[in-house]
Design an enzyme around this catalytic site. Structure first.
Site, PDB file in Angstrom:
ATOM      1  N   GLU A  43      -6.266  35.680  47.796  1.00 45.71           N
ATOM      2  CA  GLU A  43      -6.827  36.825  48.406  1.00 45.71           C
ATOM      3  C   GLU A  43      -6.628  38.319  48.246  1.00 45.71           C
ATOM      4  O   GLU A  43      -7.260  39.076  47.643  1.00 45.71           O
ATOM      5  CB  GLU A  43      -6.773  36.739  49.830  1.00 45.71           C
ATOM      6  CG  GLU A  43      -7.409  37.801  50.752  1.00 45.71           C
ATOM      7  CD  GLU A  43      -7.164  37.554  52.516  1.00 45.71           C
ATOM      8  OE1 GLU A  43      -6.784  36.476  52.627  1.00 45.71           O
ATOM      9  OE2 GLU A  43      -7.777  38.598  53.125  1.00 45.71           O
ATOM     10  N   GLU A  52      -8.460  38.888  65.346  1.00 42.10           N
ATOM     11  CA  GLU A  52      -9.697  39.412  64.666  1.00 42.10           C
ATOM     12  C   GLU A  52     -11.107  38.891  65.427  1.00 42.10           C
ATOM     13  O   GLU A  52     -12.176  38.667  64.640  1.00 42.10           O
ATOM     14  CB  GLU A  52      -9.722  38.586  63.173  1.00 42.10           C
ATOM     15  CG  GLU A  52      -8.308  39.313  62.683  1.00 42.10           C
ATOM     16  CD  GLU A  52      -8.164  39.157  61.077  1.00 42.10           C
ATOM     17  OE1 GLU A  52      -8.774  38.061  60.685  1.00 42.10           O
ATOM     18  OE2 GLU A  52      -7.585  39.838  60.421  1.00 42.10           O
ATOM     19  N   ASP A  99       0.557  39.468  56.584  1.00 37.75           N
ATOM     20  CA  ASP A  99      -0.791  38.574  56.260  1.00 37.75           C
ATOM     21  C   ASP A  99      -0.912  38.457  54.673  1.00 37.75           C
ATOM     22  O   ASP A  99      -1.504  38.994  54.043  1.00 37.75           O
ATOM     23  CB  ASP A  99      -2.167  39.598  56.734  1.00 37.75           C
ATOM     24  CG  ASP A  99      -3.369  38.870  56.587  1.00 37.75           C
ATOM     25  OD1 ASP A  99      -3.353  37.750  56.200  1.00 37.75           O
ATOM     26  OD2 ASP A  99      -4.336  39.597  56.374  1.00 37.75           O
TER      27      ASP A  99
HETATM   28  C1  BDP Z   1      -6.903  37.548  56.591  1.00 39.62           C
HETATM   29  C2  BDP Z   1      -8.226  37.325  55.846  1.00 39.62           C
HETATM   30  C3  BDP Z   1      -9.179  36.957  56.494  1.00 39.62           C
HETATM   31  C4  BDP Z   1      -8.862  35.455  57.518  1.00 39.62           C
HETATM   32  C5  BDP Z   1      -7.626  36.105  58.227  1.00 39.62           C
HETATM   33  C6  BDP Z   1      -6.833  34.811  59.067  1.00 39.62           C
HETATM   34  O1  BDP Z   1      -8.536  38.492  55.502  1.00 39.62           O
HETATM   35  O2  BDP Z   1     -10.572  36.368  55.988  1.00 39.62           O
HETATM   36  O3  BDP Z   1      -9.789  35.278  58.545  1.00 39.62           O
HETATM   37  O4  BDP Z   1      -6.538  36.087  57.317  1.00 39.62           O
HETATM   38  O5  BDP Z   1      -6.145  34.086  58.373  1.00 39.62           O
HETATM   39  O6  BDP Z   1      -6.030  37.470  55.557  1.00 39.62           O
HETATM   40  O7  BDP Z   1      -7.444  34.510  60.049  1.00 39.62           O
END
Ligand code: BDP
Length: 688
Positions: free
Chosen positions: A387, A286, A359
């Protein structure tokens, strides 16, 4: 009552008979508080017993009827002189509680091989009092099953908290190191009380500044507080730190000056924090920098940091949460990336894997990586913060979700090899392992926003200590400690908590559907591009084909799971649309076709919330008015949101199924267009 004390609510024992007994059985305390942890033992016991027994507890060395003796064979002559065989049966920071007669006096021992074990023993005793258990004939031995029992904060330097929903970050950087907020100590107490022994204090999307000398100065103050409660600090680091902080042209792990930079940095860290735990790293994920930019793989990237930490016993927790926007099935990616690296990581690296392959979705099958890395230390990452599950607005008790993953058999070996057993290091010969969870406590008075988020936090800690505990028993403990021992309260809240996962899944993403939320992850958006790529709704059916005719993600599971998930009939229905794309008229076990079943689930989810609401409202006289009103209001919001999820999804999918919503169900309040429109309001959380 404002929820601040969480489960460490030391109010006078309400049962008068038990209170008298406890007072006799715990008349004076004998311990030597000559270490920082033993000092915490003393303070906790004093606070706990003074509150619970409503009397001033006496510390002394007189061995009389009702004495409580605490210590290790090293710091307590009395413990040493009893030559307890229990001591050889406990491992790590385990403890035992034992009632024993000495010279005609009945004495309670809380003993361990380490000071920290004694602290855990104290919390165990206080828990017994809080939950009103008999203590007249104690014989309890308990050792932690997981080595690392960790939590991750996603806290930023500006005190915002990613996915936090409970105020600002607890760590008040502008006032550290001078000012020590009482919350730091109370937070450490709450953590230690459930056996947490490691904390990564900052966001995995890491600001490099956390490892500058200025920040280490501040962090070392937190480390000292946590040390008194047996908790080690870890830091999330930015892989490009040498570039960001010192203008390096590269962060290539094979570059000698980069290596030297990290060696020097680690040296500085250990000078400030001698028991520093290590680094948590989100790399090449990401948008976060990582070794891939230099054509190095994850093992090469992790090992460079591991080498720097090795001399101090530090660890690298390397996250496996990686995916690119190009692969056609994101669910495959972590496995495809990491399996070929098995055995290539150094001994002080642990691969940190989310519970499922995607996730933190409301429901996922376990990540197949858990059964596929015999030569790589692994740990699991759960999410306590909600979340994808209503943020701090919805009532949810996640222990059953954690257990679903922990109890899953990976079939890595012929004999049982569940995810939990792998993490306990009894399946493969791992050097290190453990469990971690992303938690959300912040400056909100009750720490977590929704008071019940605490229950998942509590349960996570208890399961990391002993994953064999039943969700139900943990819920019962938590309710008694946090709310009341009143039977009606205990049974009703337990009932509410037990249904909460089913409700949350059913009104959002039943039957294995996944990732159909809005960009904020709060509300529904089955029409969005991302959602469509996950649910794959069309006139011919619904679900993602991960069988051999599709992305073949099923092949990542060990036999027989791979063939079980390949076939619709042997795939558990809760994961059906995760693995299969099925026609709308597919026959379900209930006799319904897929469309009817889907609609039924959505409506059931909402009905459960209504039931939770009714049940909770029956506790008006039994729960303090503040928390009662707070939770009641939140349940109203949850019902509003549950209906929005249900109606958005049912109306959206109906366009493809072409079938009616069975008549027995109420008609959605609005048309599909309405639900689509509210998604585009700036913040879909403050709609209606
Ligand atoms: C996702 C979240 C994000 C996190 C990412 C992670 O939306 O905010 O940074 O996972 O775990 O679920 O790195």
């Amino acid at each position: 009552e404002d929820g601040y004390d969480m489960w460490l609510r030391y109010v006078k024992v309400s049962n008068q008979k038990l209170l008298e007994e406890y007072r006799d059985q715990l008349s004076n305390v004998i311990l030597s508080d000559d270490s920082p942890i033993m000092n915490s033992v003393k303070k906790e016991l004093e606070m706990g017993l003074n509150g619970l027994l409503s009397k001033t507890i006496i510390f002394g060395d007189k061995l009389k009827e009702g004495a409580v003796v605490l210590g290790t064979p090293k710091n307590s002559f009395l413990v040493a002189s009893q030559k307890f065989t229990e001591l050889s049966k406990i491992s790590g920071d385990g403890y035992f509680l034992k009632t024993q007669k000495i010279k005609g006096n009945k004495v309670t021992f809380i003993a361990a091989n380490t000071d920290l074990g004694v602290l855990y023993g104290v919390f165990a005793l206080l828990r017994k009092l809080q939950t009103q258990q008999p203590i007249s004939n104690l014989n309890v031995i308990s050792s932690p099953k997981m080595e690392l029992r960790m939590v991750n904060h996603w806290d930023n330097i500006d005190r915002s908290v990613e996915r936090g929903y409970a105020g600002l970050s607890l760590w008040d950087w502008s006032k550290l190191p001078q000012h020590i907020d009482k919350r730091y100590v109370d937070y450490a107490r709450a953590s230690a009380s459930i056996g947490i022994n490691a904390i990564a204090i900052n966001n995995v999307n890491a600001d490099a500044n956390f490892i500058t000398v200025e920040f280490l100065e501040k962090i070392s103050v937190l480390a000292e507080i946590f040390r008194n409660y047996g908790i080690k600090i870890f830091l999330s680091v930015n892989y490009a730190s040498p570039v960001i902080l010192d203008n390096f042209k590269t962060a290539d792990p094979m570059n000698p000056t980069v290596k030297k930079w990290w060696i020097d940095k680690v040296d500085i860290i250990y000078r400030k924090i001698p028991d520093f735990g290590g680094f948590l790293v989100k790399a090449d994920s990401e948008g976060q920098p990582g070794p891939k930019a230099y054509n190095r793989n994850h093992a090469e990237g992790a090992n460079m940091l591991a080498e720097a930490l090795m001399p101090y016993g530090g660890l690298v927790l390397w996250r496996a949460f990686v995916y690119s926007h190009t692969q056609n099935d994101r669910v495959r990616e972590a496995y495809d990336e990491f399996v070929s690296l098995d055995g290539k990581f150094m001994d002080n690296v642990i691969l940190q894997i989310k519970n499922g392959p995607l996730d933190f979705m409301p429901r996922e099958p376990f990540s197949p990586l858990f059964g596929a890395m015999p030569k790589t230390n692994l740990m699991i990452e759960f999410q306590v913060t909600q979340e994808y599950l209503g943020n701090a607005n919805h009532l949810l008790y996640k222990a059953p979700m954690f257990k679903e993953t922990l109890d899953a058999d990976t079939f890595a070996k012929r004999k049982a090899s569940t995810v939990a057993q792998i993490l306990e290091k009894i399946v493969f010969e791992y050097k290190h392992s453990g469990m971690t969870a992303v938690i959300n406590p912040g400056t909100t008075r009750n720490w977590t926003g929704h008071p019940f988020v605490q229950s998942s936090w509590y349960a996570f800690g208890r399961l990391a200590w002993d994953y064999d505990l039943a969700s139900d028993d943990i819920a019962q403990e938590w309710i008694k400690m946090t709310f009341s021992n009143n039977k009606k309260v205990v049974n009703t809240l337990k009932e509410i908590m037990n249904q909460s996962v089913k409700a949350a899944v059913d009104y959002r993403e039943p039957l294995g559907l996944t990732h159909i939320g809005t960009g904020s992850h709060y509300g529904p958006a089955p029409w969005s591009k991302r959602s469509r790529s996950f649910h794959c709704a069309s006139k011919d059916g619904l679900g993602f084909d991960r069988t051999s005719s599709g992305s073949n993600a099923v092949e990542q599971y060990n036999f027989p799971l791979s063939s079980k998930f390949e076939k619709t009939k042997t795939t558990p229905e809760k994961y059906l649309l995760w693995f299969h794309h099925l026609p709308w008229n597919y026959k379900m076990k209930s006799g319904n076709n897929l469309w009817e079943e889907l609609v039924t689930k959505y409506y059931e989810g909402v009905e459960i919330v209504k039931k939770m609401q009714r049940e909770f409202s029956s506790l008006k006289k039994e729960i303090d008015i503040n928390r009662f009103n707070h939770v009641s209001a939140l349940l109203e919001i949850q019902l509003r949101d549950a209906k929005r999820w249900r109606d958005s999804c049912v109306l959206y999918f109906q366009q493809f199924s072409g079938m009616p919503i069975p008549e027995k169900f109420e008609v959605p309040e609005y048309k599909l267009e309405y639900y689509k429109k509210i998604e585009y309001k700036r913040n879909d959380i403050i709609i209606h």
